[in-house]
Design an enzyme around this catalytic site. Structure first.
Site, short mmCIF file in Angstrom:
data_model
loop_
_atom_site.label_atom_id
_atom_site.label_comp_id
_atom_site.label_asym_id
_atom_site.label_seq_id
_atom_site.Cartn_x
_atom_site.Cartn_y
_atom_site.Cartn_z
N ASP A 43 30.13 43.70 -44.93
CA ASP A 43 29.90 42.72 -46.01
C ASP A 43 28.71 41.85 -45.61
OD1 ASP A 43 30.06 41.22 -48.26
OD2 ASP A 43 32.10 40.50 -47.92
N ALA A 44 27.50 42.39 -45.83
CA ALA A 44 26.27 41.74 -45.39
C ALA A 44 25.49 41.12 -46.54
CB ALA A 44 25.38 42.74 -44.65
N LYS A 45 25.70 41.62 -47.77
CA LYS A 45 25.02 41.13 -48.98
C LYS A 45 23.51 41.04 -48.78
CE LYS A 45 29.06 38.58 -50.64
NZ LYS A 45 29.95 38.71 -49.47
N ARG A 46 22.92 42.11 -48.29
CA ARG A 46 21.49 42.13 -48.05
C ARG A 46 20.73 42.43 -49.34
NH1 ARG A 46 23.03 39.75 -43.96
NH2 ARG A 46 22.60 40.48 -41.85
#
Length: 294
Positions: free
Chosen positions: A105-108
């Site tokens: 869950d990095a939301k890059r």
């Protein structure tokens, strides 16, 4: 083994197919591995990298065999600097060794060579941070994600693109445009990616593509208000908000309707608060699963 999508350079089964198999056999629950300082303290652990590793591996060992996927929250590892990222690398490797699907869950989200570098970190074979899937932010334009979309397709991995979040501020961006809302355009773009991978869905199709969507479990009637047809998108739907944020299994079935079979519901704090005893974590996950199937 399912047919590989065009451009796949490995023998890995595409992520969407692997996730469907996991959900069919283990249920529709994803456990978030979220080592918040308060949770570390509640477990009697210090706020340091060694405790971070103990926490994370305990969660994986306790529930990994019983749930469809786990989702480490990258920010809570990053806050410990290089030592925290090293823990995350070991956790992702442990997931792979155990055959547990991992969603970073990095939301890059960025453009050009920077987006390509993010893709390389989270989706490239051989990267120490490679996960089975990664969360992405499309708000520089969906096509800005192209390096990650293409690399995921090539390596049999997946992505989950933020589409409709439940935070109050999200509506000021995602709902804009009426029947051509930002959220609707993101869903349509993900549907196009999945159509290229899978072909057009037939009646009652349960096939899942590898381009998923993040849709909050507590968005309520926003899906119908914006005219979003999630079932037609053939997309796995990562739905955070089960448990501590208030959503129940019944809420998810009512909110997602025909798309509910494609929903991977995420619970973090409700389950993690039961620790540190592995048996208590397993019991909490089992109760949550029962609520989803009920």
């Amino acid at each position: 083994m399912p047919e590989q999508p065009v451009g796949t350079s490995t023998g890995r089964v595409p992520f969407g197919s692997r996730l469907r198999t996991a959900m069919d056999s283990r249920g529709q629950l994803c456990v978030g591995i979220d080592p918040h300082p308060a949770l570390l303290a509640a477990w009697g652990l210090a706020d340091d990298a060694a405790s971070l590793e103990r926490f994370s591996l305990t969660v994986l060992e306790a529930v990994g065999a019983d749930v469809a996927a786990v989702k480490p929250q990258v920010a809570l590892f990053e806050r410990h600097g290089s030592a925290g990222l090293a823990v995350l690398e070991r956790l992702l490797a442990a997931c792979a060794d155990a055959g547990v699907l991992s969603i970073a869950d990095a939301k890059r989200g960025d453009i050009g060579s920077t987006m390509a570098a993010y893709a390389d970190a989270w989706l490239r074979d051989g990267s120490a941070l490679a996960a089975d899937a990664v969360t992405l932010s499309p708000y520089l334009g969906f096509e800005s994600l192209r390096p990650a979309l293409d690399l995921a397709a090539a390596t049999g991995r997946g992505v989950f693109v933020l589409a409709l979040t439940s935070n109050p501020e999200g509506a000021s961006v995602q709902h804009v445009g009426g029947d051509q809302s930002v959220a609707a355009r993101i869903v349509a773009a993900a549907a196009a990616e999945n159509s290229r991978e899978l072909g057009s869905p037939g009646p009652g199709s349960t096939g899942l593509g590898s381009t998923g969507l993040v849709v909050g479990a507590t968005v309520g009637r926003a899906l119908t208000g914006l005219g979003l047809d999630l079932a037609a998108a053939q997309a796995p739907i990562l739905a955070p908000g089960l448990g501590a944020q208030g959503a129940t299994g019944a809420d998810l079935r009512a909110t997602f309707g025909p798309a509910f079979p494609n929903v991977l519901a995420t619970s973090s704090r409700d389950i993690l608060a039961a620790g540190p005893a592995p048996a208590a974590l397993r019991d909490a996950a089992a109760r949550t699963l029962a609520g989803l199937s009920g």
